[in-house]
Enzyme design. Sequence first.
Site, PDB file in Angstrom:
ATOM      1  N   LYS A 111       0.780  -1.256   0.138  1.00  0.00           N
ATOM      2  CA  LYS A 111      -0.024  -0.074   0.056  1.00  0.00           C
ATOM      3  C   LYS A 111       0.764   1.215   0.047  1.00  0.00           C
ATOM      4  O   LYS A 111       0.337   2.300  -0.675  1.00  0.00           O
ATOM      5  CB  LYS A 111      -0.943   0.003   1.133  1.00  0.00           C
ATOM      6  CG  LYS A 111      -1.934  -0.888   1.121  1.00  0.00           C
ATOM      7  CD  LYS A 111      -3.250  -0.676   2.090  1.00  0.00           C
ATOM      8  CE  LYS A 111      -4.315  -1.792   1.889  1.00  0.00           C
ATOM      9  NZ  LYS A 111      -5.174  -1.598   3.240  1.00  0.00           N
ATOM     10  N   LYS A 195      -6.739 -12.466  -7.447  1.00  0.00           N
ATOM     11  CA  LYS A 195      -7.875 -12.654  -6.442  1.00  0.00           C
ATOM     12  C   LYS A 195      -8.969 -11.438  -6.820  1.00  0.00           C
ATOM     13  O   LYS A 195      -8.813 -10.664  -7.266  1.00  0.00           O
ATOM     14  CB  LYS A 195      -6.991 -12.224  -5.003  1.00  0.00           C
ATOM     15  CG  LYS A 195      -8.059 -12.562  -3.967  1.00  0.00           C
ATOM     16  CD  LYS A 195      -7.323 -12.094  -2.560  1.00  0.00           C
ATOM     17  CE  LYS A 195      -8.524 -11.763  -1.503  1.00  0.00           C
ATOM     18  NZ  LYS A 195      -7.824 -11.397  -0.271  1.00  0.00           N
ATOM     19  N   LYS A 198     -12.724  -5.614  -5.716  1.00  0.00           N
ATOM     20  CA  LYS A 198     -13.613  -4.875  -6.318  1.00  0.00           C
ATOM     21  C   LYS A 198     -12.900  -3.751  -7.185  1.00  0.00           C
ATOM     22  O   LYS A 198     -13.298  -3.513  -8.454  1.00  0.00           O
ATOM     23  CB  LYS A 198     -14.243  -4.028  -5.001  1.00  0.00           C
ATOM     24  CG  LYS A 198     -15.016  -2.571  -5.527  1.00  0.00           C
ATOM     25  CD  LYS A 198     -16.420  -2.899  -4.940  1.00  0.00           C
ATOM     26  CE  LYS A 198     -17.240  -1.787  -5.213  1.00  0.00           C
ATOM     27  NZ  LYS A 198     -18.578  -2.083  -5.491  1.00  0.00           N
TER      28      LYS A 198
END
Length: 329
Positions: A111, A195, A198
């Site tokens: 991140k 995976k 969204k």
Amino acid sequence: MARVFSGIQPSGELHIGNYLGAVKNWVAIQHQMQSVFCIVNLHAITQAYEPAQLRERTQAMALTLIAAGIDPATCILFVQSDVAEHTELQWIFNTVTPLGELERQTQFKEKSSRAGSGEVSIPAGLLNYPVLQAADILLYRADNVPVGEDQVQHLELSRVIARNWNARFKAGYFPEPQALLTPTRRIMGLDGQAKMSKSLGNTVGLLESPDEIWAKLRPAVTDPARVKKTDPGNPEVCNIFSLHRAFSPAETVTHVDAQCRSAGWGCVDCKKVLHGNMVAELVPIQARAAELRAEPKRVAAALAGGAERARELAKVTMREVRDHMGLTA
Ligand code: TRP
């Protein structure tokens, strides 16, 4: 009795990846162990977001969880920011968390490399994210944490934090929480690349209509060996087969396996059967969601009740923690 805690980010509508990877497991567990389930909106604010959208997504997540079978009368379901003790314990845990451990977390590295590449700097909240997660779990002195593989490292860190605090202030006070890994194999996105998530746009939403679901399943990636309908396939490498395992009865799974290996069925035949079974599981969830949408006060009342019960447990822990740490008058 063993106590369970788990959290889910309010990331918009639940998709079948979250459902199979976490929520379906929670629904079963709530009847077996004392369970505390939390919509972790304070974790969500470590990344860029819109306040109005976060509020909406938090409500939508609560509604979908209840529709999926999380029963607020059986377990404790609440929103993280409604229980201020999470952030208080998080601060305390910051004082016993080694900085090096935080910097080593895979999720932080991923991140922060994304956040750091733009003009925005990396917020400290991203680094301290797993400390808040440890506080979530240990505030309820939970022993078991149902999560997917990707959370194993965070769980290890929560054990380090529990050990460090215990060693410093009170032997044996916090249990060392264990991951309860979800039995379902990892669900890939319909593009078969990564995976289901969204942000990658490769999901099937839990509340999508049968037609919308078919429009996504029909072109979904299968075993690349099955170029022509007559080419035999290997179900082990096919994401559609993983979905059969999750949604279809055992006899169907065996049948699908044989039909794929012998090229008895084409992939579209296989997907039609999957679609039928998937829709059968999702229709009752969607019906409950529609009922709840007509009565939004029920969801609000469930969350208010959940926060109340969570606060009672949290207050006891914090009173003891402050006492052991010399923070009382
Ligand atoms: N980090 C978890 C995730 O992204 C969410 C989470 C927050 C959580 N607090 C938790 C999971 C406590 C388990 C226990 O999925």
